[in-house]
Scaffold this active site. Structure first.
Site, PDB file in Angstrom:
ATOM      1  N   ASP A 239       0.818  -1.217   0.000  1.00  0.00           N
ATOM      2  CA  ASP A 239       0.000   0.000   0.000  1.00  0.00           C
ATOM      3  C   ASP A 239       0.851   1.267   0.000  1.00  0.00           C
ATOM      4  OD1 ASP A 239      -2.258  -1.533   0.033  1.00  0.00           O
ATOM      5  OD2 ASP A 239      -2.671  -1.276   2.175  1.00  0.00           O
ATOM      6  N   ASP A 252       0.248  -0.672   5.850  1.00  0.00           N
ATOM      7  CA  ASP A 252      -0.875  -1.412   5.273  1.00  0.00           C
ATOM      8  C   ASP A 252      -2.172  -0.834   5.825  1.00  0.00           C
ATOM      9  OD1 ASP A 252      -1.659  -3.427   3.496  1.00  0.00           O
ATOM     10  OD2 ASP A 252      -2.033  -4.845   5.108  1.00  0.00           O
ATOM     11  N   LYS A 254      -6.110  -0.908   6.405  1.00  0.00           N
ATOM     12  CA  LYS A 254      -7.185  -1.892   6.493  1.00  0.00           C
ATOM     13  C   LYS A 254      -8.483  -1.224   6.937  1.00  0.00           C
ATOM     14  CE  LYS A 254      -4.631  -5.454   5.454  1.00  0.00           C
ATOM     15  NZ  LYS A 254      -4.821  -6.143   4.151  1.00  0.00           N
TER      16      LYS A 254
END
Length: 342
Positions: A239, A252, A254
């Site tokens: 990412d 990352d 989420k």
């Protein structure tokens, strides 16, 4: 208690000589006066602070209408016990070590923490080929327990929503995640002007949720960029690589429908982060090295996201687990190829 004592005295008097007691006397005996005069027992539940626990009661009473996620199903297991009659393995029982060890950090590459940041973050496109992705490896090597809870959650959702409703639900979740990542990429891309940004994306609850995290993010070096580990033979799409509170991290992003305040609640996400990190540290497309990871869990209602920072030591621990999963995947594929008829 007094009734029993009276009956005992009567039996003793009957057995004694020259003394008799009419049975009617016993029948006519009543404890009503005793019952009325006895002090009423206090119900211990009446002393509970009901206002304090009203939220808990409300959540229990309203749980029937709440859609279960794999995380909440796991909590069912913790509260009610697993469905399986087999005893769960004891903690620390699995002490396997990878057969083919490979370092997560590249000894020939420094972290270059003081190096100048690129004017434009790297964005290497992912090449689809036969090399397995990080996501595929993790999906193919889930434990039996993980598969069980995931399947149970799926069946519950289908019962609530129906087959078509469940497909639509998954599609919406995927779309929300995609738009969330697009919005973050727009925010973190220095070359994109304010006019080019989609204001509707930036107004989402997920973006509001991560505002306090974004304040600590700087020096973006890569966005939605592919990595490949040539030695261990896997690929992935990370990412973001940027500094978080002054430390260079693989980040990352989420989304979640329920709070995940602990890194243990993020399931295999730490393995995903270290897999990207290890690949990037040995990928010739990148000149720098990363030694930390960050998992950010954002919420649709805009409540503050939970950041889970992973230092070099924690990353090394998860890296060993990732290598085990990778070896398991390789072994599975090898066995499948052997069983295929020629």
């Amino acid at each position: 208690m007094k009734m029993k004592l009276f009956q005992t005295i009567c039996r003793q008097l009957r057995s004694s000589k020259g003394f008799s007691v009419e049975s009617a006397a016993l029948v006519a005996f009543s404890t009503s006066s005793y019952s009325c005069g006895r002090k009423k027992k206090v119900n211990p539940y009446e002393e509970v602070d009901q206002e304090k626990y009203s939220n808990l009661v409300q959540s229990v009473l309203s749980s029937r209408g709440v859609a279960h996620t794999p995380g909440s199903v796991e909590e069912d297991a913790l509260l009610c016990g697993p469905v399986s009659k087999h005893k769960p393995p004891k903690q620390g029982e699995d002490r396997r070590v990878p057969q083919n060890w490979f370092p997560i950090f590249n000894p020939e590459r420094s972290d270059k923490r003081n190096a100048s940041n690129p004017s434009v973050p790297l964005k290497i496109p992912l090449q689809r080929n036969v090399i397995p992705s990080v996501t595929r490896v993790l999906q193919q090597t889930m434990t039996k327990q993980q598969v069980f809870w995931l399947e149970r959650w799926k069946q519950r959702m289908i019962l609530e929503l129906g087959e078509d409703g469940f497909k639509e639900y998954n599609s919406n979740i995927f779309l929300q995640g995609k738009r969330f990542h697009e919005a973050l990429e727009s925010i973190l891309s220095p070359q994109e002007t304010l006019e080019e940004r989609d204001e509707n994306l930036l107004k989402s609850g997920y973006i509001k949720s991560v505002q306090h995290i974004l304040k600590d993010v700087s020096g973006v070096r890569a966005l939605e960029s592919a990595v490949q580990h040539e030695t261990l033979n896997y690929i992935g799409l990370l990412d973001c690589v940027a500094e978080y509170q002054g430390k260079l991290c693989v980040i990352d992003w989420k989304t979640s429908e329920k709070p995940k305040p602990f890194i243990q609640s993020t399931f295999d996400n730490p393995l995903q982060v270290v897999a990207y990190m290890g690949a990037m540290n040995h990928d010739t497309n990148y000149s720098f090295q990363v030694q930390c990871g960050l998992i950010v869990v954002a919420y649709k209602d805009g409540s503050p996201a939970h950041p889970h920072f992973m230092d070099a030591e924690l990353c090394s621990q998860y890296w060993a687990k990732w290598l085990l999963r990778l070896e398991e995947y390789t072994e599975k594929k090898k066995n499948q190829n052997i069983q295929k008829p020629e």
